[in-house]
Design an enzyme around this catalytic site. Structure first.
Site, short mmCIF file in Angstrom:
data_model
loop_
_atom_site.label_atom_id
_atom_site.label_comp_id
_atom_site.label_asym_id
_atom_site.label_seq_id
_atom_site.Cartn_x
_atom_site.Cartn_y
_atom_site.Cartn_z
N ILE A 127 -3.64 3.22 0.10
CA ILE A 127 -3.98 3.04 1.52
C ILE A 127 -5.46 3.32 1.76
CG2 ILE A 127 -3.64 4.03 3.82
CD1 ILE A 127 -0.71 4.22 3.23
N ALA A 169 0.84 -1.20 0.00
CA ALA A 169 0.00 0.00 0.00
C ALA A 169 0.87 1.25 0.00
CB ALA A 169 -0.93 0.01 1.22
N CYS A 170 0.52 2.19 -0.87
CA CYS A 170 1.16 3.50 -0.87
C CYS A 170 0.07 4.54 -1.10
CB CYS A 170 2.26 3.59 -1.92
SG CYS A 170 1.68 3.54 -3.63
N ASP A 171 0.47 5.79 -1.24
CA ASP A 171 -0.51 6.87 -1.38
C ASP A 171 -1.47 6.63 -2.53
OD1 ASP A 171 -0.65 8.78 0.55
OD2 ASP A 171 1.05 9.93 -0.18
#
Length: 536
Positions: free
Chosen positions: A468, A434-436
């Site tokens: 996220i 998960a990232c931005d």
């Protein structure tokens, strides 16, 4: 199931990151539409590569004679009225792009129903102004969904059987229509005023030759993972308005220029130490060609003074673009040199190319001076292979604990309990990176881990990447960059959480593979363990 404690958000930075994630969640999925609009604009407007009065929307029907396209009345400079083609450029930027953003934002808040109501509400601000309503779409899309969500709660469970569809359809139509009218008379003038104000501020900075100073805010903001809030929340909406008016915008180049990161990574490749030096060449390809700028953030964070190199490079790039009056016709996403050159306005390639090379040269020179000046001290302190040592030494030199550097601790010590404690009691089948935005860096990390699983002969684990904001709590294990772990824990508190400093090169991946292998071994041993008492 391993349950992790939900950490409290750490100050304004995390809140801004969360806001930026929400903005990017509305914009990023629709980037292909922005690229399509940019390409159509670059080719078919009057000053484009292949001007087309029909597609570009500037042709006189009487001159061209094509009767199968939408038309509108227009006036020439002398006041003469004529019939003009509508084309693709203006309808796409006026209606398609804002409505896509509004629908995506509404879905994020309240699913399909929220997307529909948010889209209806956004039509009010679109037709209530004469400028592209991207900021208005970012407001009305989520707002419409939020209002609909709470209106539905009023009669939730109180509708008689057989009347649900009637009530649901009419309530959504009434709420959407009311919000469209409210947007037309109330929100549209406010957003237009705000857009004019921000546009005037940008024009003032350009006129006063101060635009390069924005790099003082943008470059540190990028390293602190605030790039999505900066780029998609401010620069892209203003840039699209500017591109609509003038055919190009310099604002698309303020955050996406890969030059500053390129210079820092080249300096690490030559003058760095240990893991940082070994991994930098691969990071160069990912950052410069792939356009994933997040790959160089850890290199700056392990030696924070290098933010000066990023600022110097960013200011140089902006100054060159101002001097050459260059810009892009549409957003370049990701910030790859390929995407930037494709979106460069006709005739601006020299200026844009020089801005990237100039930014890289300045950031390289500053980074080289810093890395060479600290090289002996780093070797003497044994810091060639340790992010933790670099962070600790920097904090010691600074004389106090840093809220930013404090997040960069040894990967082998932080969150190990989550990954190693009772994690082996849980069969891990679903792993999420998960990232931005859920695209660039997390996609690369997922690819690296898939490769490790394949080499280990583990084939029954699903590894995917997502934003996220879209975590639904169904993941067995979530991998995030350390700056974003707290927010991931809030969204998926029942998952095992693993924090990494660098998605492309983390020793934690081997721990994850071992964890999954151990969980498989434990699962295979269960039948024998259960049978043992019976044998006795």
């Amino acid at each position: 199931m391993t349950t992790t404690s939900v950490a409290k958000p750490r100050g304004a930075r995390v809140r801004v990151q969360r806001f930026g994630t929400f903005l990017s969640g509305m914009v990023m999925p629709n980037i292909p539409a922005f690229i399509a609009w940019g390409l159509i604009t670059a080719f078919f407007i009057a000053t484009g590569w292949t001007p087309s009065g029909i597609l570009g929307g500037f042709g006189n029907v009487a001159d061209i004679g094509w009767n199968g396209a939408a038309t509108q009345l227009a006036q020439d400079p002398s006041g003469h009225t004529f019939t003009q083609y509508v084309g693709l450029v203006s309808p796409m930027i006026t209606y398609l792009l804002p409505l896509l953003i509004a629908n995506t934002g509404g879905r994020m808040v309240y699913g399909v129903r929220g997307g529909v109501v948010g889209t209806i509400a956004t039509m009010g601000v679109i037709v209530g102004t004469n400028i592209p309503m991207f900021i208005g779409a970012m407001i009305m899309g989520p707002l419409g969904a939020f209002v609909m969500k709470h209106v539905d709660r009023i009669w939730d469970g109180k509708i008689k059987a057989g009347f649900e569809m009637l009530v649901n359809n009419f309530s959504a139509g009434i709420v959407g229509g009311a919000l469209a009218i409210a947007g037309f008379f109330g929100i549209a003038p406010l957003v237009e005023w705000l857009s004019d104000l921000l546009g005037a501020a940008v024009n003032w900075l350009v006129g006063a030759h101060l635009l390069p100073l924005v790099s003082i805010l943008i470059e540190p903001g990028k390293v602190l993972f605030l790039n999505n809030a900066i780029n998609h929340g401010v620069l892209d909406p203003l840039g699209i308005q500017q591109a609509h008016d003038t055919g190009k915008s310099i604002l698309f180049l303020l955050e996406t220029n890969p030059g500053p990161g390129l210079g820092i990574l080249i300096a690490y490749s030559i003058f760095g130490l240990g893991i940082a030096r070994a991994s930098a060449p691969g990071a160069i390809l990912i950052e410069f060609v792939g356009g994933i700028h997040e790959i160089y953030f850890p290199y700056v964070l392990m030696k924070p003074i290098l933010v000066l190199a990023a600022i110097g490079g960013g200011m140089t790039g902006v100054a060159i673009n101002v001097a050459f009056n260059t810009g892009l016709v549409a957003p370049a996403s990701p910030g790859s040199i390929i995407a930037i050159l494709i979106q460069t306005a006709r005739g601006d390639w020299i200026g844009v190319t020089l801005s990237v090379l100039g930014a890289a040269a300045v950031s390289f020179l500053i980074s080289s001076v810093v890395l060479r000046a600290t090289r002996k001290r780093d070797l003497a302190a044994g810091k060639e292979d340790a992010f933790t040592s670099a962070v600790a030494q920097t904090e010691a030199n600074k004389g106090k604990k840093s809220s930013v550097l404090g997040t960069l601790v040894n990967e082998a010590e932080t969150d190990t309990g989550d990954a190693q404690g009772d994690g082996t009691k849980r069969l891990v089948r679903n792993i999420v990176f998960a990232c931005d935005a859920g695209m660039g860096s997390s996609a690369m990390g997922a690819s690296v881990l898939r490769s490790k699983f394949k080499k280990a002969g583990i084939t029954d684990v699903r590894v995917r990447n997502e934003a996220i904001a879209n975590l639904e709590g169904d993941a067995d294990l979530v991998v995030t960059q350390r700056e974003l772990t707290d927010r991931a824990k809030e969204k998926s508190p029942g998952s095992i959480h693993v924090s990494v400093d660098n998605f492309m090169n983390s020793p934690r991946y081997d721990e994850v593979v071992q964890l999954v292998a151990d969980s498989r071994a434990g699962e295979a041993a269960k039948p024998d363990e259960e049978m043992e008492p019976a044998k006795r």
